[in-house]
Write an enzyme that holds these catalytic residues in place. Structure first.
Site, PDB file in Angstrom:
ATOM      1  N   ASP A 160       0.828  -1.196   0.000  1.00 30.98           N
ATOM      2  CA  ASP A 160       0.000   0.000   0.000  1.00 30.98           C
ATOM      3  C   ASP A 160       0.874   1.262   0.000  1.00 30.98           C
ATOM      4  OD1 ASP A 160      -2.800   0.994   0.373  1.00 30.98           O
ATOM      5  OD2 ASP A 160      -1.979   1.841   2.217  1.00 30.98           O
ATOM      6  N   GLU A 186       1.558  -0.431  -5.053  1.00 28.68           N
ATOM      7  CA  GLU A 186       0.601   0.629  -5.366  1.00 28.68           C
ATOM      8  C   GLU A 186       1.394   1.929  -5.389  1.00 28.68           C
ATOM      9  OE1 GLU A 186      -3.198   3.151  -3.806  1.00 28.68           O
ATOM     10  OE2 GLU A 186      -1.599   2.525  -2.474  1.00 28.68           O
TER      11      GLU A 186
END
Ligand code: NOJ
Length: 576
Positions: free
Chosen positions: A201, A243
Protein backbone atom coordinates in the site's frame (compact mmCIF):
# COMPACT_ATOMS: atom_id res chain seq x y z
CA UNK A 1 14.32 -21.12 -14.60
CA UNK A 2 12.80 -18.13 -16.24
CA UNK A 3 9.34 -19.72 -16.37
CA UNK A 4 9.38 -19.60 -12.57
CA UNK A 5 8.41 -15.95 -12.78
CA UNK A 6 4.80 -16.99 -12.20
CA UNK A 7 3.48 -13.42 -12.04
CA UNK A 8 4.33 -12.86 -15.71
CA UNK A 9 1.43 -14.99 -16.88
CA UNK A 10 -0.92 -14.78 -13.91
CA UNK A 11 -4.51 -13.64 -13.57
CA UNK A 12 -4.93 -11.91 -10.22
CA UNK A 13 -8.34 -11.60 -8.54
CA UNK A 14 -8.74 -9.04 -5.77
CA UNK A 15 -11.32 -9.50 -3.03
CA UNK A 16 -12.22 -8.41 0.43
CA UNK A 17 -12.86 -11.29 2.85
CA UNK A 18 -15.42 -9.09 4.59
CA UNK A 19 -17.75 -8.87 1.61
CA UNK A 20 -17.06 -12.10 -0.28
CA UNK A 21 -18.87 -14.93 1.52
CA UNK A 22 -20.24 -15.27 5.02
CA UNK A 23 -20.18 -18.88 6.26
CA UNK A 24 -21.21 -18.42 9.91
CA UNK A 25 -24.23 -16.26 9.27
CA UNK A 26 -23.19 -13.20 11.27
CA UNK A 27 -23.45 -10.87 8.27
CA UNK A 28 -19.69 -10.52 7.81
CA UNK A 29 -17.70 -12.45 5.22
CA UNK A 30 -15.09 -14.83 6.64
CA UNK A 31 -12.21 -17.13 5.73
CA UNK A 32 -14.41 -20.19 5.93
CA UNK A 33 -16.79 -18.66 3.40
CA UNK A 34 -13.91 -17.68 1.16
CA UNK A 35 -12.45 -21.19 1.36
CA UNK A 36 -15.81 -22.60 0.27
CA UNK A 37 -15.71 -20.34 -2.77
CA UNK A 38 -12.22 -21.35 -3.85
CA UNK A 39 -13.57 -23.78 -6.43
CA UNK A 40 -15.56 -20.95 -7.98
CA UNK A 41 -12.35 -18.92 -8.32
CA UNK A 42 -10.44 -21.89 -9.59
CA UNK A 43 -13.16 -22.59 -12.13
CA UNK A 44 -13.04 -18.99 -13.28
CA UNK A 45 -9.37 -19.61 -13.96
CA UNK A 46 -7.73 -17.05 -11.72
CA UNK A 47 -4.23 -18.07 -10.67
CA UNK A 48 -3.72 -15.72 -7.73
CA UNK A 49 -5.97 -14.10 -5.17
CA UNK A 50 -5.11 -10.72 -3.63
CA UNK A 51 -6.76 -10.26 -0.25
CA UNK A 52 -7.46 -6.74 0.91
CA UNK A 53 -6.51 -6.10 4.57
CA UNK A 54 -7.96 -8.66 6.98
CA UNK A 55 -5.77 -8.02 10.00
CA UNK A 56 -7.18 -6.75 13.30
CA UNK A 57 -8.52 -3.25 12.72
CA UNK A 58 -11.13 -0.81 14.03
CA UNK A 59 -12.29 -0.59 10.38
CA UNK A 60 -12.32 3.17 9.97
CA UNK A 61 -10.74 2.75 6.52
CA UNK A 62 -11.94 -0.69 5.52
CA UNK A 63 -9.01 -2.41 7.20
CA UNK A 64 -6.33 -0.04 5.84
CA UNK A 65 -5.99 0.98 9.48
CA UNK A 66 -4.30 -1.97 11.14
CA UNK A 67 -4.20 -2.38 14.93
CA UNK A 68 -2.34 -5.71 14.99
CA UNK A 69 -0.24 -6.90 12.06
CA UNK A 70 0.04 -10.42 13.40
CA UNK A 71 -3.64 -11.22 13.90
CA UNK A 72 -6.67 -11.96 11.76
CA UNK A 73 -9.59 -9.69 12.59
CA UNK A 74 -11.79 -12.01 14.71
CA UNK A 75 -14.81 -11.10 12.58
CA UNK A 76 -13.21 -13.03 9.69
CA UNK A 77 -11.95 -16.04 11.65
CA UNK A 78 -8.68 -17.14 13.19
CA UNK A 79 -5.11 -17.57 12.06
CA UNK A 80 -6.02 -21.24 11.77
CA UNK A 81 -8.77 -20.39 9.28
CA UNK A 82 -6.30 -18.26 7.36
CA UNK A 83 -3.78 -21.08 7.06
CA UNK A 84 -6.53 -23.53 6.10
CA UNK A 85 -7.39 -21.08 3.33
CA UNK A 86 -3.83 -20.60 2.01
CA UNK A 87 -3.37 -24.36 2.08
CA UNK A 88 -6.62 -24.95 0.16
CA UNK A 89 -5.58 -22.34 -2.40
CA UNK A 90 -2.21 -24.01 -2.81
CA UNK A 91 -3.85 -27.38 -3.36
CA UNK A 92 -5.66 -25.84 -6.31
CA UNK A 93 -2.46 -24.33 -7.67
CA UNK A 94 -3.52 -20.81 -6.71
CA UNK A 95 -1.31 -18.27 -5.02
CA UNK A 96 -2.28 -15.78 -2.36
CA UNK A 97 -1.11 -12.17 -2.16
CA UNK A 98 -2.08 -9.97 0.75
CA UNK A 99 -2.15 -6.26 1.37
CA UNK A 100 0.79 -4.89 3.32
CA UNK A 101 -0.23 -1.58 4.90
CA UNK A 102 2.85 -0.21 6.63
CA UNK A 103 2.87 3.45 5.74
CA UNK A 104 0.69 4.01 8.81
CA UNK A 105 -1.07 2.13 11.56
CA UNK A 106 -4.44 2.67 13.14
CA UNK A 107 -4.48 5.23 15.90
CA UNK A 108 -5.67 2.31 18.07
CA UNK A 109 -2.48 0.33 17.50
CA UNK A 110 -0.72 -0.35 20.83
CA UNK A 111 2.48 1.12 19.34
CA UNK A 112 0.78 4.47 18.84
CA UNK A 113 -1.02 4.29 22.16
CA UNK A 114 2.28 3.76 23.98
CA UNK A 115 4.09 6.33 21.84
CA UNK A 116 1.59 9.10 22.61
CA UNK A 117 1.51 8.31 26.36
CA UNK A 118 5.20 7.95 27.02
CA UNK A 119 7.85 10.16 25.40
CA UNK A 120 10.45 7.69 26.66
CA UNK A 121 8.79 4.73 24.99
CA UNK A 122 10.70 2.94 22.28
CA UNK A 123 7.67 3.46 20.06
CA UNK A 124 7.76 7.25 20.30
CA UNK A 125 10.19 7.44 17.38
CA UNK A 126 8.16 5.00 15.35
CA UNK A 127 5.83 7.89 14.50
CA UNK A 128 6.40 11.39 13.20
CA UNK A 129 5.94 14.24 15.69
CA UNK A 130 6.22 18.00 15.84
CA UNK A 131 5.94 20.25 18.88
CA UNK A 132 4.72 23.13 16.74
CA UNK A 133 2.15 23.03 13.98
CA UNK A 134 4.18 22.57 10.78
CA UNK A 135 3.79 25.23 8.09
CA UNK A 136 2.62 22.71 5.52
CA UNK A 137 -0.02 21.13 7.77
CA UNK A 138 -2.73 21.99 5.29
CA UNK A 139 -0.99 20.46 2.29
CA UNK A 140 -0.64 16.99 0.81
CA UNK A 141 -3.99 15.51 1.86
CA UNK A 142 -4.82 12.32 -0.02
CA UNK A 143 -8.55 12.65 0.60
CA UNK A 144 -9.30 16.31 -0.12
CA UNK A 145 -12.77 17.36 0.87
CA UNK A 146 -12.89 14.75 3.64
CA UNK A 147 -9.45 15.07 5.20
CA UNK A 148 -8.69 18.56 6.52
CA UNK A 149 -4.99 18.34 7.41
CA UNK A 150 -1.89 16.14 7.43
CA UNK A 151 -0.85 17.11 10.99
CA UNK A 152 -3.18 16.68 13.96
CA UNK A 153 -2.59 17.76 17.53
CA UNK A 154 -2.70 14.95 20.07
CA UNK A 155 -3.57 16.05 23.60
CA UNK A 156 -2.05 12.98 25.21
CA UNK A 157 1.30 13.40 23.47
CA UNK A 158 1.23 17.17 23.61
CA UNK A 159 2.43 17.27 20.02
CA UNK A 160 1.27 17.13 16.42
CA UNK A 161 1.55 13.81 14.57
CA UNK A 162 1.83 13.39 10.82
CA UNK A 163 -0.76 11.46 8.83
CA UNK A 164 -0.69 11.35 5.03
CA UNK A 165 -4.18 9.81 5.06
CA UNK A 166 -7.05 10.19 7.58
CA UNK A 167 -6.25 11.52 11.06
CA UNK A 168 -6.88 8.05 12.53
CA UNK A 169 -3.94 6.72 10.46
CA UNK A 170 -0.71 8.08 12.01
CA UNK A 171 2.28 7.60 9.68
CA UNK A 172 5.04 5.28 10.79
CA UNK A 173 8.49 6.81 10.57
CA UNK A 174 9.65 4.37 7.94
CA UNK A 175 13.18 5.83 7.94
CA UNK A 176 13.63 4.46 11.45
CA UNK A 177 15.64 1.19 11.22
CA UNK A 178 13.53 -0.32 14.01
CA UNK A 179 10.36 0.29 11.97
CA UNK A 180 12.00 -1.19 8.89
CA UNK A 181 13.00 -4.26 10.87
CA UNK A 182 9.41 -4.63 12.05
CA UNK A 183 8.14 -4.40 8.45
CA UNK A 184 10.46 -7.26 7.51
CA UNK A 185 9.19 -9.25 10.47
CA UNK A 186 5.60 -8.74 9.31
CA UNK A 187 6.50 -9.90 5.81
CA UNK A 188 8.32 -12.94 7.15
CA UNK A 189 5.36 -13.84 9.36
CA UNK A 190 2.80 -13.97 6.54
CA UNK A 191 5.19 -15.68 4.14
CA UNK A 192 5.58 -18.39 6.74
CA UNK A 193 1.80 -18.77 6.75
CA UNK A 194 1.62 -19.44 3.03
CA UNK A 195 1.42 -16.20 1.05
CA UNK A 196 3.31 -15.60 -2.18
CA UNK A 197 3.78 -11.90 -1.64
CA UNK A 198 2.24 -8.54 -0.99
CA UNK A 199 0.31 -5.73 -2.57
CA UNK A 200 2.20 -2.94 -0.91
CA UNK A 201 0.00 0.00 0.00
CA UNK A 202 1.00 3.62 -0.69
CA UNK A 203 4.60 2.85 -1.67
CA UNK A 204 5.71 6.42 -2.56
CA UNK A 205 4.65 7.50 0.92
CA UNK A 206 6.30 4.52 2.60
CA UNK A 207 9.66 5.42 1.07
CA UNK A 208 9.28 9.21 1.19
CA UNK A 209 11.07 11.16 3.90
CA UNK A 210 8.70 12.46 6.59
CA UNK A 211 8.91 15.26 9.10
CA UNK A 212 7.86 18.79 9.99
CA UNK A 213 10.68 20.25 7.93
CA UNK A 214 10.05 18.12 4.85
CA UNK A 215 8.40 20.12 2.10
CA UNK A 216 9.10 17.80 -0.82
CA UNK A 217 9.62 14.21 0.36
CA UNK A 218 12.64 12.41 -1.07
CA UNK A 219 12.10 8.80 -2.01
CA UNK A 220 14.47 6.37 -0.32
CA UNK A 221 14.45 3.80 -3.08
CA UNK A 222 17.03 1.55 -1.45
CA UNK A 223 14.38 0.59 1.06
CA UNK A 224 12.57 -1.28 -1.72
CA UNK A 225 15.66 -3.36 -2.37
CA UNK A 226 15.89 -4.23 1.31
CA UNK A 227 12.28 -5.45 1.30
CA UNK A 228 12.84 -7.55 -1.79
CA UNK A 229 16.11 -9.05 -0.65
CA UNK A 230 14.66 -10.12 2.67
CA UNK A 231 11.52 -11.54 1.13
CA UNK A 232 13.33 -13.51 -1.52
CA UNK A 233 15.78 -14.80 1.00
CA UNK A 234 12.86 -16.20 2.98
CA UNK A 235 10.98 -17.45 -0.09
CA UNK A 236 12.46 -17.12 -3.56
CA UNK A 237 9.27 -16.84 -5.60
CA UNK A 238 7.47 -14.25 -3.49
CA UNK A 239 6.73 -10.86 -5.00
CA UNK A 240 5.71 -7.31 -4.23
CA UNK A 241 3.01 -5.61 -6.27
CA UNK A 242 3.38 -1.91 -5.59
CA UNK A 243 0.60 0.63 -5.37
CA UNK A 244 2.49 3.63 -6.71
CA UNK A 245 0.61 6.18 -8.76
CA UNK A 246 3.75 7.80 -10.13
CA UNK A 247 4.97 9.36 -13.36
CA UNK A 248 6.62 7.13 -15.97
CA UNK A 249 9.95 8.96 -15.41
CA UNK A 250 10.31 7.28 -12.03
CA UNK A 251 9.07 3.80 -12.97
CA UNK A 252 12.61 2.48 -13.26
CA UNK A 253 13.45 3.77 -9.80
CA UNK A 254 10.62 1.67 -8.40
CA UNK A 255 11.39 -1.44 -10.45
CA UNK A 256 15.13 -0.95 -9.97
CA UNK A 257 17.33 -0.61 -13.03
CA UNK A 258 18.69 -4.09 -12.34
CA UNK A 259 15.23 -5.41 -11.56
CA UNK A 260 16.11 -5.55 -7.88
CA UNK A 261 13.24 -3.56 -6.33
CA UNK A 262 9.49 -4.00 -6.96
CA UNK A 263 8.47 -7.02 -9.07
CA UNK A 264 5.19 -5.48 -10.12
CA UNK A 265 3.45 -2.10 -10.11
CA UNK A 266 -0.07 -1.10 -11.00
CA UNK A 267 -0.05 0.84 -14.24
CA UNK A 268 -1.97 3.97 -13.21
CA UNK A 269 -0.72 5.86 -16.25
CA UNK A 270 -2.30 3.42 -18.68
CA UNK A 271 -5.40 3.07 -16.52
CA UNK A 272 -6.37 6.74 -16.67
CA UNK A 273 -5.67 7.05 -20.38
CA UNK A 274 -7.59 3.87 -21.03
CA UNK A 275 -10.69 5.43 -19.52
CA UNK A 276 -10.10 8.50 -21.65
CA UNK A 277 -9.96 6.23 -24.73
CA UNK A 278 -13.20 4.53 -23.68
CA UNK A 279 -14.83 7.93 -23.18
CA UNK A 280 -13.61 9.62 -26.35
CA UNK A 281 -12.78 6.82 -28.82
CA UNK A 282 -9.40 8.49 -29.19
CA UNK A 283 -6.62 5.98 -28.55
CA UNK A 284 -3.74 8.47 -29.07
CA UNK A 285 -3.10 9.27 -25.38
CA UNK A 286 -3.47 5.59 -24.41
CA UNK A 287 -0.82 4.64 -26.96
CA UNK A 288 1.40 7.38 -25.56
CA UNK A 289 0.93 6.01 -22.03
CA UNK A 290 1.70 2.47 -23.20
CA UNK A 291 4.89 3.65 -24.84
CA UNK A 292 5.89 5.80 -21.87
CA UNK A 293 5.57 2.82 -19.53
CA UNK A 294 7.26 0.37 -21.86
CA UNK A 295 10.76 0.48 -20.39
CA UNK A 296 11.09 -1.95 -17.52
CA UNK A 297 13.59 -4.59 -16.42
CA UNK A 298 13.08 -8.06 -17.90
CA UNK A 299 11.81 -9.55 -14.67
CA UNK A 300 9.44 -6.67 -13.84
CA UNK A 301 5.77 -6.63 -14.69
CA UNK A 302 2.84 -4.23 -14.86
CA UNK A 303 -0.43 -4.98 -13.12
CA UNK A 304 -3.16 -3.84 -15.52
CA UNK A 305 -6.47 -2.97 -13.91
CA UNK A 306 -9.71 -1.22 -14.79
CA UNK A 307 -11.49 -0.35 -11.55
CA UNK A 308 -10.27 -1.07 -8.07
CA UNK A 309 -11.71 -0.56 -4.58
CA UNK A 310 -10.79 3.15 -4.60
CA UNK A 311 -12.05 5.94 -6.82
CA UNK A 312 -10.98 5.96 -10.47
CA UNK A 313 -8.21 8.52 -10.05
CA UNK A 314 -8.02 10.81 -13.09
CA UNK A 315 -5.48 13.17 -11.54
CA UNK A 316 -2.84 12.58 -14.18
CA UNK A 317 -5.01 13.43 -17.19
CA UNK A 318 -5.09 16.85 -18.75
CA UNK A 319 -7.98 19.08 -17.75
CA UNK A 320 -10.02 18.60 -20.95
CA UNK A 321 -9.39 14.85 -20.92
CA UNK A 322 -10.53 14.59 -17.32
CA UNK A 323 -13.63 16.57 -18.16
CA UNK A 324 -14.39 14.19 -21.02
CA UNK A 325 -14.14 11.15 -18.72
CA UNK A 326 -16.32 12.80 -16.07
CA UNK A 327 -18.90 13.71 -18.71
CA UNK A 328 -19.00 10.16 -20.09
CA UNK A 329 -18.82 8.10 -16.92
CA UNK A 330 -19.49 10.24 -13.85
CA UNK A 331 -21.40 13.38 -14.82
CA UNK A 332 -23.15 13.90 -11.49
CA UNK A 333 -21.38 15.31 -8.46
CA UNK A 334 -22.35 12.39 -6.24
CA UNK A 335 -20.54 10.04 -8.65
CA UNK A 336 -17.29 11.95 -8.17
CA UNK A 337 -14.82 11.93 -5.30
CA UNK A 338 -11.82 13.85 -3.91
CA UNK A 339 -11.89 16.40 -6.77
CA UNK A 340 -10.11 13.93 -9.02
CA UNK A 341 -12.03 10.74 -9.53
CA UNK A 342 -15.13 8.66 -10.12
CA UNK A 343 -16.34 6.29 -7.44
CA UNK A 344 -18.56 4.04 -9.54
CA UNK A 345 -18.04 0.44 -10.56
CA UNK A 346 -17.29 -0.34 -14.19
CA UNK A 347 -20.60 -1.86 -15.27
CA UNK A 348 -22.76 1.18 -14.40
CA UNK A 349 -20.13 3.46 -15.93
CA UNK A 350 -20.54 1.60 -19.20
CA UNK A 351 -24.32 1.54 -18.94
CA UNK A 352 -24.32 -2.21 -18.40
CA UNK A 353 -23.66 -2.65 -22.13
CA UNK A 354 -22.02 -6.06 -22.46
CA UNK A 355 -20.35 -5.09 -25.74
CA UNK A 356 -18.54 -2.25 -24.00
CA UNK A 357 -17.73 -4.35 -20.95
CA UNK A 358 -16.22 -7.03 -23.16
CA UNK A 359 -14.21 -4.41 -25.02
CA UNK A 360 -12.86 -2.99 -21.75
CA UNK A 361 -11.94 -6.40 -20.34
CA UNK A 362 -10.54 -7.66 -23.63
CA UNK A 363 -8.32 -4.62 -23.62
CA UNK A 364 -7.29 -5.08 -20.01
CA UNK A 365 -6.38 -8.70 -20.68
CA UNK A 366 -4.26 -7.80 -23.70
CA UNK A 367 -2.36 -4.82 -22.32
CA UNK A 368 1.33 -5.38 -21.58
CA UNK A 369 1.39 -6.98 -18.15
CA UNK A 370 -0.74 -9.11 -15.88
CA UNK A 371 -4.47 -8.47 -15.42
CA UNK A 372 -5.73 -7.69 -11.93
CA UNK A 373 -9.50 -8.07 -11.75
CA UNK A 374 -11.87 -7.28 -8.94
CA UNK A 375 -14.51 -9.48 -7.33
CA UNK A 376 -17.92 -8.96 -8.84
CA UNK A 377 -16.61 -7.52 -12.08
CA UNK A 378 -16.93 -10.94 -13.70
CA UNK A 379 -20.70 -10.68 -13.29
CA UNK A 380 -20.93 -6.93 -13.95
CA UNK A 381 -21.86 -5.86 -10.41
CA UNK A 382 -23.10 -2.33 -9.86
CA UNK A 383 -22.64 0.26 -7.13
CA UNK A 384 -24.71 1.83 -4.36
CA UNK A 385 -24.13 5.57 -4.51
CA UNK A 386 -26.05 6.06 -1.25
CA UNK A 387 -23.05 4.64 0.59
CA UNK A 388 -20.33 7.12 1.59
CA UNK A 389 -17.05 7.72 -0.25
CA UNK A 390 -15.58 4.54 -1.73
CA UNK A 391 -17.94 2.15 0.04
CA UNK A 392 -20.37 2.47 -2.86
CA UNK A 393 -18.21 0.08 -4.90
CA UNK A 394 -17.46 -2.34 -2.05
CA UNK A 395 -20.84 -4.02 -1.58
CA UNK A 396 -21.08 -7.80 -0.95
CA UNK A 397 -20.60 -10.32 -3.74
CA UNK A 398 -23.87 -11.32 -5.41
CA UNK A 399 -23.85 -15.11 -5.54
CA UNK A 400 -27.47 -15.99 -6.24
CA UNK A 401 -31.07 -14.76 -6.27
CA UNK A 402 -31.51 -15.89 -2.65
CA UNK A 403 -32.04 -13.20 0.01
CA UNK A 404 -29.02 -10.92 0.30
CA UNK A 405 -27.66 -12.40 -2.87
CA UNK A 406 -26.65 -15.60 -1.08
CA UNK A 407 -23.81 -13.67 0.57
CA UNK A 408 -25.13 -14.19 4.10
CA UNK A 409 -27.97 -15.86 5.96
CA UNK A 410 -28.10 -12.85 8.28
CA UNK A 411 -30.55 -10.07 7.56
CA UNK A 412 -27.89 -7.57 8.61
CA UNK A 413 -25.06 -7.76 6.07
CA UNK A 414 -21.94 -5.75 6.88
CA UNK A 415 -22.74 -3.49 3.91
CA UNK A 416 -26.08 -3.55 2.12
CA UNK A 417 -26.29 -6.02 -0.75
CA UNK A 418 -27.45 -4.22 -3.88
CA UNK A 419 -31.07 -5.16 -4.43
CA UNK A 420 -33.79 -4.06 -6.83
CA UNK A 421 -33.17 -2.07 -10.00
CA UNK A 422 -30.84 -3.03 -12.81
CA UNK A 423 -27.92 -3.99 -10.53
CA UNK A 424 -29.87 -5.87 -7.87
CA UNK A 425 -28.81 -9.37 -6.87
CA UNK A 426 -32.15 -10.62 -8.17
CA UNK A 427 -30.81 -10.18 -11.74
CA UNK A 428 -27.08 -9.79 -11.38
CA UNK A 429 -25.66 -12.88 -9.67
CA UNK A 430 -23.20 -15.68 -10.28
CA UNK A 431 -25.72 -18.56 -10.16
CA UNK A 432 -27.96 -17.13 -12.88
CA UNK A 433 -25.02 -16.25 -15.08
CA UNK A 434 -23.46 -19.66 -14.69
CA UNK A 435 -26.51 -21.17 -16.41
CA UNK A 436 -26.41 -18.71 -19.32
CA UNK A 437 -23.75 -19.51 -21.93
CA UNK A 438 -23.80 -15.90 -23.17
CA UNK A 439 -23.35 -14.33 -19.72
CA UNK A 440 -20.50 -12.05 -18.75
CA UNK A 441 -19.38 -14.68 -16.23
CA UNK A 442 -18.97 -17.34 -18.89
CA UNK A 443 -17.36 -14.85 -21.24
CA UNK A 444 -14.87 -13.91 -18.51
CA UNK A 445 -14.05 -17.55 -17.89
CA UNK A 446 -13.34 -18.05 -21.61
CA UNK A 447 -11.23 -14.92 -21.90
CA UNK A 448 -9.17 -15.86 -18.83
CA UNK A 449 -8.56 -19.27 -20.28
CA UNK A 450 -7.43 -17.76 -23.56
CA UNK A 451 -5.28 -15.14 -21.84
CA UNK A 452 -3.37 -17.85 -20.01
CA UNK A 453 -2.74 -19.55 -23.35
CA UNK A 454 -1.17 -16.40 -24.77
CA UNK A 455 1.96 -15.93 -22.65
CA UNK A 456 3.32 -13.57 -25.30
CA UNK A 457 1.35 -10.76 -23.63
CA UNK A 458 3.00 -11.15 -20.27
CA UNK A 459 6.44 -12.02 -21.55
CA UNK A 460 6.78 -10.45 -24.95
CA UNK A 461 7.64 -7.13 -26.45
CA UNK A 462 4.83 -5.07 -27.94
CA UNK A 463 4.48 -2.86 -30.99
CA UNK A 464 1.55 -0.62 -31.82
CA UNK A 465 0.50 -1.09 -35.42
CA UNK A 466 -1.03 1.78 -37.24
CA UNK A 467 -4.53 1.51 -38.62
CA UNK A 468 -4.83 5.24 -39.38
CA UNK A 469 -8.07 5.27 -37.39
CA UNK A 470 -7.67 6.81 -33.91
CA UNK A 471 -10.64 4.79 -32.66
CA UNK A 472 -8.87 1.49 -33.37
CA UNK A 473 -5.96 0.12 -31.38
CA UNK A 474 -3.86 -2.65 -32.90
CA UNK A 475 -1.12 -4.18 -30.78
CA UNK A 476 1.22 -7.01 -31.65
CA UNK A 477 3.34 -9.01 -29.21
CA UNK A 478 6.42 -10.95 -30.17
CA UNK A 479 8.03 -13.55 -28.02
CA UNK A 480 10.27 -16.48 -28.89
CA UNK A 481 9.50 -16.43 -32.61
CA UNK A 482 5.77 -16.22 -32.03
CA UNK A 483 3.45 -13.31 -32.52
CA UNK A 484 -0.09 -12.47 -31.49
CA UNK A 485 -2.12 -9.45 -32.50
CA UNK A 486 -5.11 -7.69 -30.96
CA UNK A 487 -7.59 -5.29 -32.50
CA UNK A 488 -9.95 -3.10 -30.44
CA UNK A 489 -12.51 -0.68 -31.80
CA UNK A 490 -13.42 2.00 -29.24
CA UNK A 491 -16.03 3.62 -31.45
CA UNK A 492 -19.78 3.10 -31.35
CA UNK A 493 -19.78 2.56 -35.12
CA UNK A 494 -18.22 -0.20 -37.24
CA UNK A 495 -14.76 0.63 -38.62
CA UNK A 496 -13.15 -0.58 -41.78
CA UNK A 497 -9.43 -0.91 -41.36
CA UNK A 498 -6.40 -2.06 -43.32
CA UNK A 499 -3.10 -2.88 -41.69
CA UNK A 500 0.11 -4.82 -42.17
CA UNK A 501 1.13 -7.16 -39.35
CA UNK A 502 4.77 -6.23 -39.75
CA UNK A 503 5.74 -9.91 -39.42
CA UNK A 504 7.84 -10.76 -42.48
CA UNK A 505 7.33 -13.70 -44.83
CA UNK A 506 4.59 -16.28 -44.98
CA UNK A 507 3.78 -16.14 -41.27
CA UNK A 508 2.71 -12.55 -41.41
CA UNK A 509 0.08 -13.37 -44.05
CA UNK A 510 -2.33 -15.43 -41.97
CA UNK A 511 -4.13 -14.32 -38.84
CA UNK A 512 -5.89 -17.05 -36.93
CA UNK A 513 -8.85 -15.86 -34.87
CA UNK A 514 -8.44 -17.15 -31.32
CA UNK A 515 -11.99 -16.36 -30.22
CA UNK A 516 -13.99 -17.25 -33.33
CA UNK A 517 -13.81 -18.22 -36.99
CA UNK A 518 -12.97 -14.84 -38.42
CA UNK A 519 -9.52 -15.82 -39.73
CA UNK A 520 -7.84 -13.31 -42.02
CA UNK A 521 -5.57 -13.74 -45.05
CA UNK A 522 -3.80 -10.69 -46.37
CA UNK A 523 -4.43 -9.14 -49.78
CA UNK A 524 -1.97 -8.86 -52.65
CA UNK A 525 -0.57 -5.65 -51.20
CA UNK A 526 0.32 -7.42 -47.94
CA UNK A 527 -2.47 -5.71 -45.98
CA UNK A 528 -5.16 -7.29 -43.88
CA UNK A 529 -8.59 -5.78 -44.33
CA UNK A 530 -11.25 -6.04 -41.71
CA UNK A 531 -14.52 -4.50 -40.62
CA UNK A 532 -14.66 -4.39 -36.82
CA UNK A 533 -18.15 -3.88 -35.42
CA UNK A 534 -18.93 -1.14 -32.89
CA UNK A 535 -16.92 -1.86 -29.71
CA UNK A 536 -15.60 -4.98 -31.44
CA UNK A 537 -12.34 -6.78 -30.66
CA UNK A 538 -10.27 -9.59 -32.19
CA UNK A 539 -7.52 -11.80 -30.83
CA UNK A 540 -5.27 -13.33 -33.50
CA UNK A 541 -2.30 -15.58 -33.58
CA UNK A 542 0.00 -14.58 -36.39
CA UNK A 543 0.77 -17.52 -38.64
CA UNK A 544 -1.64 -19.73 -36.73
CA UNK A 545 0.75 -21.84 -34.81
CA UNK A 546 -0.79 -24.58 -32.73
CA UNK A 547 -0.64 -23.56 -29.11
CA UNK A 548 -0.27 -26.96 -27.53
CA UNK A 549 2.77 -27.67 -29.65
CA UNK A 550 4.21 -24.38 -28.57
CA UNK A 551 3.69 -25.12 -24.93
CA UNK A 552 6.25 -27.90 -25.00
CA UNK A 553 8.54 -25.61 -26.81
CA UNK A 554 8.25 -23.00 -24.08
CA UNK A 555 9.07 -25.47 -21.37
CA UNK A 556 12.03 -26.80 -23.31
CA UNK A 557 13.19 -23.27 -23.92
CA UNK A 558 12.98 -22.58 -20.21
CA UNK A 559 15.18 -25.59 -19.50
CA UNK A 560 17.62 -24.28 -22.05
CA UNK A 561 17.71 -20.91 -20.38
CA UNK A 562 18.42 -22.48 -17.03
CA UNK A 563 21.16 -24.64 -18.52
CA UNK A 564 22.84 -21.82 -20.39
CA UNK A 565 22.21 -20.11 -23.69
CA UNK A 566 19.60 -21.51 -26.04
CA UNK A 567 21.32 -23.13 -29.01
CA UNK A 568 18.25 -23.89 -31.05
CA UNK A 569 16.40 -20.70 -31.85
CA UNK A 570 14.92 -22.34 -34.96
CA UNK A 571 12.82 -24.82 -32.96
CA UNK A 572 9.88 -22.47 -32.94
CA UNK A 573 9.99 -21.98 -36.65
CA UNK A 574 10.14 -25.69 -37.39
CA UNK A 575 7.04 -26.47 -35.40
CA UNK A 576 4.99 -24.00 -37.40
C1 NOJ B 1 -4.56 3.02 -0.65
C2 NOJ B 1 -5.71 2.09 -0.52
O1 NOJ B 1 -6.00 1.52 -1.78
C3 NOJ B 1 -6.85 2.89 0.04
O2 NOJ B 1 -8.04 2.15 0.02
C4 NOJ B 1 -6.51 3.34 1.43
O3 NOJ B 1 -7.52 4.19 1.94
C5 NOJ B 1 -5.19 4.11 1.45
N1 NOJ B 1 -4.16 3.49 0.67
C6 NOJ B 1 -4.67 4.25 2.86
O4 NOJ B 1 -4.18 3.02 3.31
Amino acid sequence: MISDLWYKNAVIYCLSVETFMDANGDGVGDFEGLSRRLDYLHGLGVTAVWLMPFQASPQRDDGYDVSDYYAVDPRYGTLGDFVAFTHAAKQRGMRVLIDLVVNHTSIDHPWFQEARRDPGSKYRDWYVWSKKKPKNANEGMVFPGVQKTTWTYDDVAGAYYFHRFYDHQPDLDTSNPAVQAEILKIMGFWIQLGVSGFRMDAVPFVIGTKGADVTTPTEQFEMLRTFREFMQWRQGDSIVLAEANVLPETDMDYFGRDGDRMHMMFNFQVNQNLFYALASADTGPLIKAMKATKPRPATAQWGQFLRNHDELDLGRLEEDQRRAVFAAFGPETHMQLYDRGIRRRLAPMLGGDQRRLELAYSLQFTLPGTPVIRYGDEIGMGDDLDLPERNCARTPMQWSAEPNGGFTKSDKPVLPVISGGPWGYEHVNAATQRRDPESLLNWTERIIRMRKEVPEIGWGDFAVITSRDPAVLIVRYDWRDNAVLFVHNFADTPREIAFATGVPGEHGRRLVDLLGDDHLECDEDGKHRLVVEAYGYRWYRVGGLDYLLRRDEIDLAAVRVSGGRSKDRSAGRRSR
